[in-house]
Design a protein around this motif. Structure first.
Motif, PDB file in Angstrom:
ATOM      1  N   ILE A   1      -8.164  79.559 -39.424  1.00 51.96           N
ATOM      2  CA  ILE A   1      -7.028  79.583 -38.508  1.00 51.96           C
ATOM      3  C   ILE A   1      -6.837  81.033 -38.075  1.00 51.96           C
ATOM      4  CG2 ILE A   1      -4.505  79.323 -38.382  1.00 51.96           C
ATOM      5  CD1 ILE A   1      -5.982  76.636 -38.586  1.00 51.96           C
ATOM      6  N   GLY A   2      -6.564  81.248 -36.788  1.00 54.40           N
ATOM      7  CA  GLY A   2      -6.309  82.597 -36.285  1.00 54.40           C
ATOM      8  C   GLY A   2      -4.824  82.819 -36.062  1.00 54.40           C
ATOM      9  N   VAL A   3      -4.401  84.065 -36.293  1.00 58.24           N
ATOM     10  CA  VAL A   3      -3.014  84.450 -36.051  1.00 58.24           C
ATOM     11  C   VAL A   3      -3.035  85.793 -35.327  1.00 58.24           C
ATOM     12  CG1 VAL A   3      -0.801  85.068 -37.116  1.00 58.24           C
ATOM     13  CG2 VAL A   3      -2.198  83.252 -38.137  1.00 58.24           C
ATOM     14  N   VAL A   4      -2.397  85.839 -34.158  1.00 62.28           N
ATOM     15  CA  VAL A   4      -2.348  87.083 -33.378  1.00 62.28           C
ATOM     16  C   VAL A   4      -0.881  87.431 -33.153  1.00 62.28           C
ATOM     17  CG1 VAL A   4      -3.102  88.278 -31.295  1.00 62.28           C
ATOM     18  CG2 VAL A   4      -4.474  86.373 -32.191  1.00 62.28           C
ATOM     19  N   ILE A   5      -0.507  88.648 -33.556  1.00 61.46           N
ATOM     20  CA  ILE A   5       0.884  89.071 -33.430  1.00 61.46           C
ATOM     21  C   ILE A   5       1.022  90.015 -32.244  1.00 61.46           C
ATOM     22  CG2 ILE A   5       2.809  90.224 -34.595  1.00 61.46           C
ATOM     23  CD1 ILE A   5       1.626  89.308 -37.249  1.00 61.46           C
ATOM     24  N   GLY A   6       1.906  89.642 -31.330  1.00 61.18           N
ATOM     25  CA  GLY A   6       2.208  90.497 -30.184  1.00 61.18           C
ATOM     26  C   GLY A   6       3.643  90.981 -30.254  1.00 61.18           C
ATOM     27  N   GLY A   7       4.077  91.728 -29.234  1.00 59.65           N
ATOM     28  CA  GLY A   7       5.427  92.274 -29.239  1.00 59.65           C
ATOM     29  C   GLY A   7       6.498  91.194 -29.164  1.00 59.65           C
ATOM     30  N   ASP A   8       6.171  90.083 -28.509  1.00 59.88           N
ATOM     31  CA  ASP A   8       7.176  89.045 -28.275  1.00 59.88           C
ATOM     32  C   ASP A   8       7.084  87.857 -29.222  1.00 59.88           C
ATOM     33  OD1 ASP A   8       7.980  90.567 -26.129  1.00 59.88           O
ATOM     34  OD2 ASP A   8       6.810  89.420 -24.665  1.00 59.88           O
ATOM     35  N   GLY A   9       6.035  87.793 -30.002  1.00 57.70           N
ATOM     36  CA  GLY A   9       5.898  86.641 -30.886  1.00 57.70           C
ATOM     37  C   GLY A   9       4.482  86.489 -31.395  1.00 57.70           C
TER      38      GLY A   9
ATOM     39  N   LEU B   1       0.933  84.115 -31.887  1.00 58.70           N
ATOM     40  CA  LEU B   1       0.050  83.071 -31.366  1.00 58.70           C
ATOM     41  C   LEU B   1      -0.817  82.567 -32.514  1.00 58.70           C
ATOM     42  CD1 LEU B   1      -1.898  82.951 -28.064  1.00 58.70           C
ATOM     43  CD2 LEU B   1      -3.214  82.820 -30.181  1.00 58.70           C
ATOM     44  N   VAL B   2      -0.909  81.242 -32.628  1.00 59.85           N
ATOM     45  CA  VAL B   2      -1.699  80.622 -33.687  1.00 59.85           C
ATOM     46  C   VAL B   2      -2.873  79.878 -33.062  1.00 59.85           C
ATOM     47  CG1 VAL B   2      -1.659  78.938 -35.587  1.00 59.85           C
ATOM     48  CG2 VAL B   2       0.350  80.344 -35.123  1.00 59.85           C
ATOM     49  N   ILE B   3      -4.052  80.083 -33.623  1.00 60.03           N
ATOM     50  CA  ILE B   3      -5.244  79.404 -33.113  1.00 60.03           C
ATOM     51  C   ILE B   3      -5.608  78.281 -34.078  1.00 60.03           C
ATOM     52  CG2 ILE B   3      -7.684  79.692 -32.481  1.00 60.03           C
ATOM     53  CD1 ILE B   3      -6.843  82.755 -32.057  1.00 60.03           C
ATOM     54  N   ASP B   4      -5.411  77.045 -33.617  1.00 65.76           N
ATOM     55  CA  ASP B   4      -5.649  75.790 -34.341  1.00 65.76           C
ATOM     56  C   ASP B   4      -4.583  75.549 -35.416  1.00 65.76           C
ATOM     57  OD1 ASP B   4      -7.711  75.048 -32.699  1.00 65.76           O
ATOM     58  OD2 ASP B   4      -9.284  75.831 -34.014  1.00 65.76           O
ATOM     59  N   THR B   5      -4.390  74.248 -35.742  1.00 70.33           N
ATOM     60  CA  THR B   5      -3.208  73.897 -36.550  1.00 70.33           C
ATOM     61  C   THR B   5      -3.492  73.012 -37.767  1.00 70.33           C
ATOM     62  OG1 THR B   5      -2.725  72.022 -35.079  1.00 70.33           O
ATOM     63  CG2 THR B   5      -1.646  74.124 -34.576  1.00 70.33           C
ATOM     64  N   ARG B   6      -4.776  72.830 -38.128  1.00 73.16           N
ATOM     65  CA  ARG B   6      -5.143  72.080 -39.327  1.00 73.16           C
ATOM     66  C   ARG B   6      -5.020  70.554 -39.134  1.00 73.16           C
ATOM     67  NH1 ARG B   6      -3.028  74.433 -44.765  1.00 73.16           N
ATOM     68  NH2 ARG B   6      -5.058  73.692 -45.466  1.00 73.16           N
ATOM     69  N   ALA B   7      -5.200  69.821 -40.247  1.00 72.76           N
ATOM     70  CA  ALA B   7      -5.505  68.387 -40.167  1.00 72.76           C
ATOM     71  C   ALA B   7      -4.344  67.439 -40.430  1.00 72.76           C
ATOM     72  CB  ALA B   7      -6.642  68.061 -41.139  1.00 72.76           C
ATOM     73  N   SER B   8      -3.177  67.977 -40.785  1.00 65.55           N
ATOM     74  CA  SER B   8      -2.037  67.084 -41.067  1.00 65.55           C
ATOM     75  C   SER B   8      -0.751  67.893 -40.947  1.00 65.55           C
ATOM     76  CB  SER B   8      -2.135  66.502 -42.484  1.00 65.55           C
ATOM     77  OG  SER B   8      -1.896  67.525 -43.439  1.00 65.55           O
ATOM     78  N   HIS B   9       0.356  67.181 -40.955  1.00 65.31           N
ATOM     79  CA  HIS B   9       1.638  67.881 -40.901  1.00 65.31           C
ATOM     80  C   HIS B   9       1.836  68.754 -42.138  1.00 65.31           C
ATOM     81  CE1 HIS B   9       3.727  65.035 -37.788  1.00 65.31           C
ATOM     82  NE2 HIS B   9       2.617  65.583 -37.324  1.00 65.31           N
ATOM     83  N   GLY B  10       1.464  68.232 -43.299  1.00 65.34           N
ATOM     84  CA  GLY B  10       1.637  69.000 -44.540  1.00 65.34           C
ATOM     85  C   GLY B  10       0.826  70.291 -44.512  1.00 65.34           C
ATOM     86  N   GLN B  11      -0.418  70.180 -44.055  1.00 66.62           N
ATOM     87  CA  GLN B  11      -1.263  71.383 -43.971  1.00 66.62           C
ATOM     88  C   GLN B  11      -0.671  72.388 -42.977  1.00 66.62           C
ATOM     89  OE1 GLN B  11      -5.417  70.558 -43.232  1.00 66.62           O
ATOM     90  NE2 GLN B  11      -5.756  70.039 -45.378  1.00 66.62           N
ATOM     91  N   ALA B  12      -0.140  71.886 -41.869  1.00 68.19           N
ATOM     92  CA  ALA B  12       0.428  72.781 -40.856  1.00 68.19           C
ATOM     93  C   ALA B  12       1.706  73.444 -41.372  1.00 68.19           C
ATOM     94  CB  ALA B  12       0.709  72.010 -39.576  1.00 68.19           C
ATOM     95  N   GLU B  13       2.473  72.702 -42.162  1.00 63.45           N
ATOM     96  CA  GLU B  13       3.693  73.285 -42.738  1.00 63.45           C
ATOM     97  C   GLU B  13       3.342  74.417 -43.709  1.00 63.45           C
ATOM     98  OE1 GLU B  13       5.474  69.695 -44.160  1.00 63.45           O
ATOM     99  OE2 GLU B  13       6.352  69.240 -42.187  1.00 63.45           O
ATOM    100  N   GLU B  14       2.269  74.223 -44.463  1.00 62.63           N
ATOM    101  CA  GLU B  14       1.806  75.293 -45.357  1.00 62.63           C
ATOM    102  C   GLU B  14       1.421  76.532 -44.539  1.00 62.63           C
ATOM    103  OE1 GLU B  14      -1.407  75.706 -48.997  1.00 62.63           O
ATOM    104  OE2 GLU B  14      -2.069  74.652 -47.198  1.00 62.63           O
TER     105      GLU B  14
END
Ligand SMILES: [Zn+2]
Length: 266
Positions: free
Chosen positions: A24-32, A34-47
């Motif tokens: 999973i990618g995470v890019v931090i900018g000045g305003d917020g 950005l996440v690249i891809d979100t995994r396979a389930s709600h539980g995984q995404a919450e983690e």
């Protein structure tokens, strides 16, 4: 507690999960964020969301799906305040076939987890890229490009130009053969060669370890060898899956897709 992220460039992270060896990618900018891809389930995404909260207090404002496969998109609904971006055909696929795609995820997760997968709310991207686009995160821009058919018909390559980090989605895979089940073996070789031409200090595949230029070049050659084997099979009418850069199961899958791809082209 050490953070589970690798910082690949200033404010650019990847999280490699043991589950599916997914990146999973995470890019931090000045305003917020950005996440690249979100995994396979709600539980995984919450983690994932919780872990990002340990990285920054900035809001998660953007999600980019590298393609429509369930292991990259089934967590989309867990980021309600984010705008979800993807290729036009990623959106179309999830609208038309998102519910069907749950069967593949159940096949992986097992019957015991059927309810977990069935509970997934399919959220297709609201913002489409065709063939390219960019997002301004505040002080830094992220590029999204469709470079051609490959692992699917809707693979986006996500680049953070100011640090030279490229997120390749499943166009590249480290530590395991690429997945050809929805792929285009002939076009894929051209698409990864295009990707290889991008100036990158580091390339993050959809699964596995970060790749340097040599590792990317090696996989481009393997993908070209698969295409060559398929072309030879079509010319001779005989395909031997035990000859090729990947295990015979992968070669057979590529061969089935190659026949379809060539039929489409003719
Ligand atoms: Zn995939």
């Amino acid at each position: 507690m050490s953070l589970p992220f690798d910082e690949l460039g200033e404010g650019v992270f990847r999280r490699r999960y043991a589950s599916l060896d997914l990146n999973i990618g995470v890019v931090i900018g000045g305003d917020g964020v950005l996440v690249i891809d979100t995994r396979a389930s709600h539980g995984q995404a919450e983690e994932l969301r919780t872990e990002i909260g340990g990285l920054t207090e900035l809001p998660i404002r953007w999600v980019v799906n590298t393609h429509w496969h369930w292991d990259h998109t089934f967590g989309n609904a867990i980021f309600p305040d984010a705008a979800v971006w993807g290729h036009r055909r990623c959106r179309d696929y999830l609208i038309e076939h998102g519910e069907e795609a749950k069967q593949g995820a159940i096949g992986w997760a097992g019957e015991a987890n059927r309810a977990v997968i069935e509970a997934v709310v399919i959220r297709p991207p609201e913002f489409v890229v065709d063939p390219d686009g960019s997002i301004d995160l505040g002080g830094r821009t992220v590029r999204m490009e469709w470079l051609g058919l490959g692992h699917t018909d809707a693979d986006l390559v996500v680049t953070v130009p100011d640090v030279g980090v490229v997120f390749a989605g499943d166009l590249l895979e480290e530590g395991a053969p690429p997945y050809y089940g929805d792929g285009y073996p002939f076009a894929w070789q051209d698409t990864v060669n295009e990707l290889r031409g991008r100036t990158a200090t580091m390339t993050v595949p959809g699964h596995g370890d970060v790749m340097n230029a040599d590792a990317v070049a090696d996989q481009c050659e393997e993908i070209a060898a698969v295409a060559a084997a398929c072309a030879e099979g079509l010319a001779s009418g005989v395909f031997d899956p035990s000859h090729g850069p990947y295990p015979s199961e992968t070669m057979s899958s590529a061969w089935e897709r190659a026949k379809l791809e060539r039929r489409v082209e003719d």
